[in-house]
Motif scaffolding. Structure first.
Motif, PDB file in Angstrom:
ATOM      1  N   UNK A  79       1.180  -0.976  -0.190  1.00 18.90           N
ATOM      2  CA  UNK A  79       0.275  -0.462   0.087  1.00 18.90           C
ATOM      3  C   UNK A  79       0.743   0.915  -0.095  1.00 18.90           C
ATOM      4  N   UNK A  80       0.270   2.633  -0.420  1.00 25.04           N
ATOM      5  CA  UNK A  80       0.581   3.326  -0.609  1.00 25.04           C
ATOM      6  C   UNK A  80       0.251   4.721   0.422  1.00 25.04           C
ATOM      7  N   UNK A  81       0.754   5.831   0.352  1.00 23.80           N
ATOM      8  CA  UNK A  81      -0.417   6.996   0.911  1.00 23.80           C
ATOM      9  C   UNK A  81       0.234   7.987   0.881  1.00 23.80           C
ATOM     10  N   UNK A  82      -0.979   9.322   0.585  1.00 17.51           N
ATOM     11  CA  UNK A  82      -0.540  10.361   0.353  1.00 17.51           C
ATOM     12  C   UNK A  82      -0.184  11.387   1.430  1.00 17.51           C
ATOM     13  N   UNK A  83       1.436  11.942   1.210  1.00 16.29           N
ATOM     14  CA  UNK A  83       1.568  12.707   1.925  1.00 16.29           C
ATOM     15  C   UNK A  83       1.516  14.292   1.253  1.00 16.29           C
ATOM     16  N   UNK A  84       2.515  14.462   1.942  1.00 19.95           N
ATOM     17  CA  UNK A  84       2.751  16.453   1.686  1.00 19.95           C
ATOM     18  C   UNK A  84       3.739  16.133   0.927  1.00 19.95           C
TER      19      UNK A  84
ATOM     20  N   UNK B 163       2.639  17.296  -7.580  1.00 18.33           N
ATOM     21  CA  UNK B 163       1.512  17.611  -7.559  1.00 18.33           C
ATOM     22  C   UNK B 163       1.916  19.305  -8.260  1.00 18.33           C
ATOM     23  N   UNK B 164       1.804  20.104  -7.289  1.00 11.61           N
ATOM     24  CA  UNK B 164       1.981  21.695  -6.809  1.00 11.61           C
ATOM     25  C   UNK B 164       3.363  22.328  -8.336  1.00 11.61           C
ATOM     26  N   UNK B 165       4.473  21.168  -8.414  1.00 10.46           N
ATOM     27  CA  UNK B 165       5.207  21.733  -9.201  1.00 10.46           C
ATOM     28  C   UNK B 165       4.377  21.475 -10.153  1.00 10.46           C
ATOM     29  N   UNK B 166       4.800  20.272 -10.809  1.00 13.17           N
ATOM     30  CA  UNK B 166       4.470  19.508 -12.035  1.00 13.17           C
ATOM     31  C   UNK B 166       3.036  20.799 -13.096  1.00 13.17           C
ATOM     32  N   UNK B 167       2.431  20.986 -11.622  1.00 13.59           N
ATOM     33  CA  UNK B 167       1.757  22.169 -12.364  1.00 13.59           C
ATOM     34  C   UNK B 167       1.792  23.904 -12.583  1.00 13.59           C
ATOM     35  N   UNK B 168       3.060  23.934 -11.345  1.00  9.62           N
ATOM     36  CA  UNK B 168       3.783  25.211 -12.352  1.00  9.62           C
ATOM     37  C   UNK B 168       4.339  24.882 -13.464  1.00  9.62           C
ATOM     38  N   UNK B 169       4.746  23.698 -13.374  1.00 11.00           N
ATOM     39  CA  UNK B 169       6.060  23.317 -14.383  1.00 11.00           C
ATOM     40  C   UNK B 169       5.038  23.768 -16.339  1.00 11.00           C
ATOM     41  N   UNK B 170       3.924  22.677 -15.761  1.00 11.83           N
ATOM     42  CA  UNK B 170       3.001  23.147 -16.610  1.00 11.83           C
ATOM     43  C   UNK B 170       2.139  24.818 -17.395  1.00 11.83           C
ATOM     44  N   UNK B 171       2.630  25.332 -16.460  1.00  9.97           N
ATOM     45  CA  UNK B 171       1.590  26.739 -17.194  1.00  9.97           C
ATOM     46  C   UNK B 171       3.084  27.674 -16.490  1.00  9.97           C
TER      47      UNK B 171
ATOM     48  N   UNK C  66      -3.330  33.431  -7.783  1.00  7.67           N
ATOM     49  CA  UNK C  66      -3.482  33.789  -8.562  1.00  7.67           C
ATOM     50  C   UNK C  66      -3.365  32.100  -9.707  1.00  7.67           C
ATOM     51  N   UNK C  67      -2.613  31.835  -9.028  1.00 10.73           N
ATOM     52  CA  UNK C  67      -2.193  30.054 -10.004  1.00 10.73           C
ATOM     53  C   UNK C  67      -3.331  29.517 -10.064  1.00 10.73           C
ATOM     54  N   UNK C  68      -4.065  29.192  -8.817  1.00  5.78           N
ATOM     55  CA  UNK C  68      -5.472  28.428  -8.706  1.00  5.78           C
ATOM     56  C   UNK C  68      -6.274  28.798  -9.904  1.00  5.78           C
ATOM     57  N   UNK C  69      -6.791  29.988  -9.661  1.00  5.53           N
ATOM     58  CA  UNK C  69      -7.388  30.766 -10.647  1.00  5.53           C
ATOM     59  C   UNK C  69      -7.320  30.185 -12.059  1.00  5.53           C
TER      60      UNK C  69
ATOM     61  N   UNK D  18      -8.088  25.892  -1.881  1.00  5.07           N
ATOM     62  CA  UNK D  18      -9.178  25.140  -2.867  1.00  5.07           C
ATOM     63  C   UNK D  18      -8.304  23.726  -4.290  1.00  5.07           C
ATOM     64  N   UNK D  19      -7.639  24.886  -4.258  1.00  4.65           N
ATOM     65  CA  UNK D  19      -6.349  24.331  -5.734  1.00  4.65           C
ATOM     66  C   UNK D  19      -5.934  22.359  -4.721  1.00  4.65           C
ATOM     67  N   UNK D  20      -4.773  23.164  -3.341  1.00  8.94           N
ATOM     68  CA  UNK D  20      -4.463  21.770  -2.680  1.00  8.94           C
ATOM     69  C   UNK D  20      -5.760  20.739  -2.833  1.00  8.94           C
ATOM     70  N   UNK D  21      -6.849  21.209  -1.713  1.00  9.57           N
ATOM     71  CA  UNK D  21      -7.649  19.835  -1.832  1.00  9.57           C
ATOM     72  C   UNK D  21      -7.844  18.973  -3.407  1.00  9.57           C
ATOM     73  N   UNK D  22      -8.416  20.056  -4.153  1.00  7.70           N
ATOM     74  CA  UNK D  22      -8.812  19.398  -5.195  1.00  7.70           C
ATOM     75  C   UNK D  22      -8.157  18.270  -5.145  1.00  7.70           C
ATOM     76  N   UNK D  23      -6.672  18.274  -5.745  1.00  2.69           N
ATOM     77  CA  UNK D  23      -5.498  17.700  -6.128  1.00  2.69           C
ATOM     78  C   UNK D  23      -5.221  16.632  -5.314  1.00  2.69           C
ATOM     79  N   UNK D  24      -6.072  16.947  -3.833  1.00  2.46           N
ATOM     80  CA  UNK D  24      -6.164  15.200  -2.704  1.00  2.46           C
ATOM     81  C   UNK D  24      -6.845  14.773  -3.359  1.00  2.46           C
ATOM     82  N   UNK D  25      -8.119  15.217  -3.078  1.00  2.00           N
ATOM     83  CA  UNK D  25      -9.303  13.791  -3.099  1.00  2.00           C
ATOM     84  C   UNK D  25      -9.424  13.809  -4.662  1.00  2.00           C
ATOM     85  N   UNK D  26      -8.593  14.302  -5.803  1.00  2.00           N
ATOM     86  CA  UNK D  26      -8.188  12.945  -7.277  1.00  2.00           C
ATOM     87  C   UNK D  26      -7.118  12.568  -6.633  1.00  2.00           C
ATOM     88  N   UNK D  27      -6.174  12.288  -6.125  1.00  2.00           N
ATOM     89  CA  UNK D  27      -5.308  11.071  -5.949  1.00  2.00           C
ATOM     90  C   UNK D  27      -5.525  10.105  -5.428  1.00  2.00           C
TER      91      UNK D  27
END
Length: 449
Positions: free
Chosen positions: A138-143, A149-157, A263-266, A277-286
């Motif tokens: 098993x695995x867990x989603x940690x910080x 995921x946030x860094x990947x989003x920064x890269x894409x933007x 601003x990035x989240x928007x 809001x973005x972090x919560x969405x990422x956590x829910x998706x993961x």
């Protein structure tokens, strides 16, 4: 036709079908063929369609018997394989062509006897499949996972901007280069040159790995280097070789990553008002992805145990078609030919690995299909409607619009997926599973074991 048959089981899910066609049927089919030929053949001295059968037999005796025997065997096999009382483990697999054994002889005064060998669907006798104790990874989603995921989003933007012409290339820069690779004799290889090749220094997307050699170069610079390529290089012709490489840096850009803020989240989606809001969405998706992955891992571990209790002889034709299908899917993914993919991945080294993987996949698949049949798993219209509702909800779509995309064939496969989910739900309910070794999240999500 009063055909008699005997089926003899051989190794590796092969069977030998021994067939006897009564002499009366042999003679009848032979005569029918003669009538057909006498109406269509033209022989000097006779009008077309008026050739006497005895003349045909005198001139073409051996050829006629050979043709007749082929026709009789083909029609006989077609009739036998259509029989409803012939089980699925007695009929040939769609991709297994029956092979004629020996050299049968057509004697019009005797029964015709011949034998064919072909692959059939393996017999599967399920061993213990309930009450099994299994530990699953098993695995867990940690910080750190959220941060990646946030860094990947920064890269894409990120905004890619030109650097000053006098600036030296550094790690992380986006460069455009022309390169030419030379043979050992010093001649340029036209198949190993590229113009306007774009990659990010240090990203690992440059298979010739001259990232470090580009560092320090400025726009317009040209340099020649000597590279020693690894023995496992994707291009077999370059494996474990030394080559001269000429590189010209034509463009140099850098990425400007956006700040990690509201601003990035928007910018990602207007439904996010804040970074939280973005972090919560990422956590829910993961978490949802992890849930599906964890289910797959549990089922895989269970199937490994059941496979130990359920030996299956998988025929070679089945393994071959599975491996060939994997090569074709990979070729489609990379939009190239199977031959090119096999050359790049070194088919010789992959052959045993892919065969072993194919055998395991087929073994587990046969167990699932047999369990579905033995447990009489059925799919109702209500089950299908619920699945449509789930698909619509997951995609934020109207259920009527979703249904429009499903023709009869697609609905058939949807039902098969539902059946498989039902049997795997039963497997999970009937066995004792507990978490075992904790794994790194990224490795857990990508490992196919």
């Amino acid at each position: 036709m009063a055909i008699s048959k005997e089926i003899k089981r051989l190794e590796k899910s092969n069977v030998q079908l021994n067939v006897t066609v009564p002499k009366e049927d042999v003679r009848s089919q032979y005569n029918d063929m003669l009538k057909e030929y006498s109406k269509s053949l033209q022989i000097p001295g006779f009008r077309k369609g008026k050739v006497p059968q005895e003349v045909l037999e005198r001139k073409y005796a051996d050829a006629l018997k050979g043709d007749a025997m082929g026709r009789i065997m083909e029609s006989t096999l077609q009739e036998l394989f259509k029989e409803e009382n012939l089980s699925r483990t007695e009929k040939p697999l769609p991709y297994s062509t029956p092979e004629l054994q020996g050299e049968p002889v057509l004697d019009l005064d005797k029964d015709l006897q011949f034998s064919v060998v072909y692959d059939v669907l393996p017999e599967v006798k399920i061993g213990q499949w309930k009450g099994i104790k299994v530990e699953y990874p098993y695995a867990e989603i940690d910080k750190k996972v959220i941060e990646k995921e946030l860094e990947d989003i920064r890269e894409r933007n990120a905004i890619v901007m030109d650097r000053d012409d006098s600036a030296p290339a550094k790690n992380g820069d986006v460069v455009t280069v022309d390169y030419q690779i030379f043979e050992e004799n010093g001649e340029a290889n036209p198949n190993m040159q590229r113009k306007d090749f774009v990659f990010t220094i240090g990203s690992g997307t440059n298979i010739y790995k001259f990232d470090d050699d580009v560092i320090g170069m400025k726009k317009g610079d040209k340099k020649q280097i000597e590279k020693k390529f690894d023995k496992d290089h994707p291009d077999p012709s370059m494996a474990d070789q030394k080559r001269k490489v000429e590189i010209t840096l034509t463009q140099l850009k850098e990425k400007k990553l956006p700040d990690l803020d509201d601003d990035l989240a928007q910018d990602v989606d207007e439904k996010f008002k804040t970074l939280d809001d973005l972090k919560n969405n990422i956590k829910e998706r993961l978490e949802k992805q992890l849930e599906f992955r964890l289910r797959d891992k549990k089922i895989n571990e269970l199937l490994k145990k059941i496979m130990e209790n359920t030996p299956v002889e998988i025929p070679e034709s089945m393994i071959k078609i599975e491996v060939e299908g994997r090569w074709r899917r990979l070729a489609r993914y990379y939009n190239t030919s199977v031959e090119m993919i096999q050359q790049m991945m070194n088919i010789g080294e992959k052959a045993d690995e892919w065969r072993e993987s194919a055998v395991k996949a087929l073994h587990s698949r046969l167990i699932i299909e047999t369990l579905m049949e033995e447990q009489k798993i059925e799919v109702t219209d209500e089950d299908v409607d619920k699945e449509f509702e789930s698909i619509a909800a997951a995609n934020g779509a109207d259920i009527k619009e979703v249904k429009k995309h499903y023709n009869e064939e697609a609905v058939f496969y949807l039902k098969e997926d539902i059946k498989e989910k039902k049997i795997t739900d039963l497997l999970l309910a009937e066995n004792n599973l507990k978490p075992g070794k904790k794994e790194n999240y990224l490795e857990f999500m990508t490992d196919n074991g």
